[in-house]
Design a protein around this motif. Structure first.
Motif, PDB file in Angstrom:
ATOM      1  N   LEU A  18       0.829  -1.207   0.000  1.00 57.66           N
ATOM      2  CA  LEU A  18       0.000   0.000   0.000  1.00 57.66           C
ATOM      3  C   LEU A  18       0.863   1.257   0.000  1.00 57.66           C
ATOM      4  O   LEU A  18       0.555   2.228  -0.695  1.00 57.66           O
ATOM      5  CB  LEU A  18      -0.928   0.005   1.211  1.00 57.66           C
ATOM      6  CG  LEU A  18      -2.281  -0.687   1.058  1.00 57.66           C
ATOM      7  CD1 LEU A  18      -3.003  -0.719   2.396  1.00 57.66           C
ATOM      8  CD2 LEU A  18      -3.134   0.011   0.013  1.00 57.66           C
ATOM      9  N   GLY A  23      -0.492   4.774  -0.910  1.00 55.19           N
ATOM     10  CA  GLY A  23      -1.403   4.815   0.220  1.00 55.19           C
ATOM     11  C   GLY A  23      -2.778   4.256  -0.051  1.00 55.19           C
ATOM     12  O   GLY A  23      -3.543   4.005   0.880  1.00 55.19           O
ATOM     13  N   SER A  24      -3.126   4.045  -1.327  1.00 53.34           N
ATOM     14  CA  SER A  24      -4.438   3.509  -1.693  1.00 53.34           C
ATOM     15  C   SER A  24      -4.273   2.475  -2.794  1.00 53.34           C
ATOM     16  O   SER A  24      -3.408   2.614  -3.660  1.00 53.34           O
ATOM     17  CB  SER A  24      -5.366   4.622  -2.193  1.00 53.34           C
ATOM     18  OG  SER A  24      -5.556   5.612  -1.206  1.00 53.34           O
ATOM     19  N   HIS A  62      -7.260   2.047   2.011  1.00 59.23           N
ATOM     20  CA  HIS A  62      -6.215   3.061   2.040  1.00 59.23           C
ATOM     21  C   HIS A  62      -5.704   3.229   3.452  1.00 59.23           C
ATOM     22  O   HIS A  62      -6.414   2.963   4.428  1.00 59.23           O
ATOM     23  CB  HIS A  62      -6.673   4.386   1.414  1.00 59.23           C
ATOM     24  CG  HIS A  62      -7.668   5.152   2.212  1.00 59.23           C
ATOM     25  ND1 HIS A  62      -7.316   6.209   3.014  1.00 59.23           N
ATOM     26  CD2 HIS A  62      -9.011   5.038   2.314  1.00 59.23           C
ATOM     27  CE1 HIS A  62      -8.402   6.712   3.574  1.00 59.23           C
ATOM     28  NE2 HIS A  62      -9.440   6.030   3.161  1.00 59.23           N
ATOM     29  N   SER A  66      -3.053   8.492   5.853  1.00 54.77           N
ATOM     30  CA  SER A  66      -2.312   8.791   4.627  1.00 54.77           C
ATOM     31  C   SER A  66      -3.057   9.835   3.826  1.00 54.77           C
ATOM     32  O   SER A  66      -4.181  10.206   4.130  1.00 54.77           O
ATOM     33  CB  SER A  66      -2.141   7.532   3.775  1.00 54.77           C
ATOM     34  OG  SER A  66      -3.356   7.232   3.110  1.00 54.77           O
ATOM     35  N   GLY A  68      -3.970   9.174   0.943  1.00 56.39           N
ATOM     36  CA  GLY A  68      -4.820   8.434   0.028  1.00 56.39           C
ATOM     37  C   GLY A  68      -6.279   8.789   0.255  1.00 56.39           C
ATOM     38  O   GLY A  68      -6.748   8.806   1.390  1.00 56.39           O
ATOM     39  N   SER A  70     -10.329   8.041  -0.406  1.00 54.97           N
ATOM     40  CA  SER A  70     -11.190   6.906  -0.722  1.00 54.97           C
ATOM     41  C   SER A  70     -12.246   7.234  -1.759  1.00 54.97           C
ATOM     42  O   SER A  70     -13.026   6.374  -2.145  1.00 54.97           O
ATOM     43  CB  SER A  70     -11.872   6.406   0.552  1.00 54.97           C
ATOM     44  OG  SER A  70     -12.738   7.397   1.068  1.00 54.97           O
ATOM     45  N   ASN A 151      -5.145  13.607  -5.947  1.00 55.37           N
ATOM     46  CA  ASN A 151      -5.297  12.380  -5.180  1.00 55.37           C
ATOM     47  C   ASN A 151      -6.707  11.816  -5.238  1.00 55.37           C
ATOM     48  O   ASN A 151      -6.907  10.600  -5.273  1.00 55.37           O
ATOM     49  CB  ASN A 151      -4.903  12.639  -3.723  1.00 55.37           C
ATOM     50  CG  ASN A 151      -4.417  11.381  -3.030  1.00 55.37           C
ATOM     51  OD1 ASN A 151      -3.657  10.626  -3.619  1.00 55.37           O
ATOM     52  ND2 ASN A 151      -4.867  11.157  -1.821  1.00 55.37           N
ATOM     53  N   ARG A 154      -6.772   9.897  -8.311  1.00 54.99           N
ATOM     54  CA  ARG A 154      -5.693   8.912  -8.482  1.00 54.99           C
ATOM     55  C   ARG A 154      -5.071   9.016  -9.871  1.00 54.99           C
ATOM     56  O   ARG A 154      -4.869   8.030 -10.566  1.00 54.99           O
ATOM     57  CB  ARG A 154      -6.201   7.486  -8.219  1.00 54.99           C
ATOM     58  CG  ARG A 154      -6.472   7.220  -6.750  1.00 54.99           C
ATOM     59  CD  ARG A 154      -7.012   5.827  -6.498  1.00 54.99           C
ATOM     60  NE  ARG A 154      -6.151   4.771  -7.000  1.00 54.99           N
ATOM     61  CZ  ARG A 154      -5.048   4.339  -6.382  1.00 54.99           C
ATOM     62  NH1 ARG A 154      -4.663   4.900  -5.259  1.00 54.99           N
ATOM     63  NH2 ARG A 154      -4.343   3.353  -6.896  1.00 54.99           N
TER      64      ARG A 154
END
Length: 261
Positions: A18, A23-24, A62, A66, A68, A70, A151, A154
């Motif tokens: 991860l 992180g995700s 995730h 972090s 990351g 969702s 982020n 992504r």
């Protein structure tokens, strides 16, 4: 610092994976990276979530604390049956030897899964998830565009991303949209995504838009490419009469992808 001594070797491997993935990650991507089953990944995620080390989201996880986000996983979980039906129709529409652009859309992520076993293709993407899905499979080549990461998407966007996108010649561009209207065609919530779609379209021989029917009524502030430039709209249901009429006026082929029961 969290004490990881109580975690199993598999759980520690998953945490390391991860981190490497920013992180995700989706469960399917983690399973491929670790060379284990998705069920093994899901068990590890469940255990780590109970320990508060990561957060479970539909289709992935995730890291807790972090950067990351969702939201990608939340989007991919919405109307997944319809998106999978659209994605399943795409491989038969793509010939060997083509260069294909795939963007950051949630439906596009399902399309990438369907294209994993196709051979002799070159993929270009600004999406971390798409690149992770397609890399090192069937001898296909995968290029990921650089630039500033967003982020929640992504993926990369902005001036650098667009400049790199212009360096390729795409036989086919598969572009997502946040909405699709009879007045303006593809619509976007994100101005940077709308801008990149126009850049990619300028370099593409054909343009497909995969759009589930919920987006026919969705509103968004940014116009994307001129709908006259779209070759095919892939949908899971027939749109309204006014949109069908608009598609005919724009000379856009409408393909209904109902999937399998």
């Amino acid at each position: 610092m969290k004490d990881h001594s109580a975690h199993s070797h598999r759980e520690l491997e998953l945490l390391a994976a991860l981190r490497r993935l920013g992180g995700s990650a989706r469960s399917a991507d983690l399973a491929r990276l670790l060379d284990v089953s998705e069920e093994t990944v899901r068990r590890a995620i469940k255990s780590l979530a109970k320990a508060g080390v990561l957060q479970r989201v539909h289709g992935g996880a995730h890291l807790a604390g972090s950067q990351g986000d969702s939201s990608f996983f939340q989007r991919i979980s919405e109307f997944s049956k319809q998106k999978k039906a659209i994605a399943a129709a795409v491989p038969d529409m793509i010939e060997r030897g083509l260069t294909v652009f795939l963007d950051v859309g949630s439906t596009t992520a399902f399309i990438a899964e369907e294209l994993r076993l196709r051979t002799d293709l070159t993929f270009v993407t600004n999406s971390i998830s798409v690149a992770q899905t397609l890399v090192s499979h069937e001898g296909n080549r995968v290029h990921i565009l650089g630039g500033e990461m967003q982020n929640n998407e992504r993926g990369a966007f902005g001036h650098m991303t667009e400049n790199q996108a212009r360096r390729f010649s795409y036989d086919l561009a598969i572009l997502s949209a946040d909405g699709f209207s009879a007045q303006s065609g593809p619509l976007y919530l994100n101005a940077a995504e709308a801008s990149l779609s126009e850049v990619v379209a300028d370099c593409a021989g054909q343009i497909f838009l995969p759009v589930d029917h919920h987006k026919f009524s969705a509103r968004a502030p940014h116009r994307g490419i001129d709908p006259h430039r779209v070759d095919a709209l892939l949908a899971d249901q027939m749109p309204s009469d006014d949109l069908v009429s608009a598609l005919k006026n724009w000379d856009v082929t409408l393909k209904i992808c109902e999937g399998k029961d």
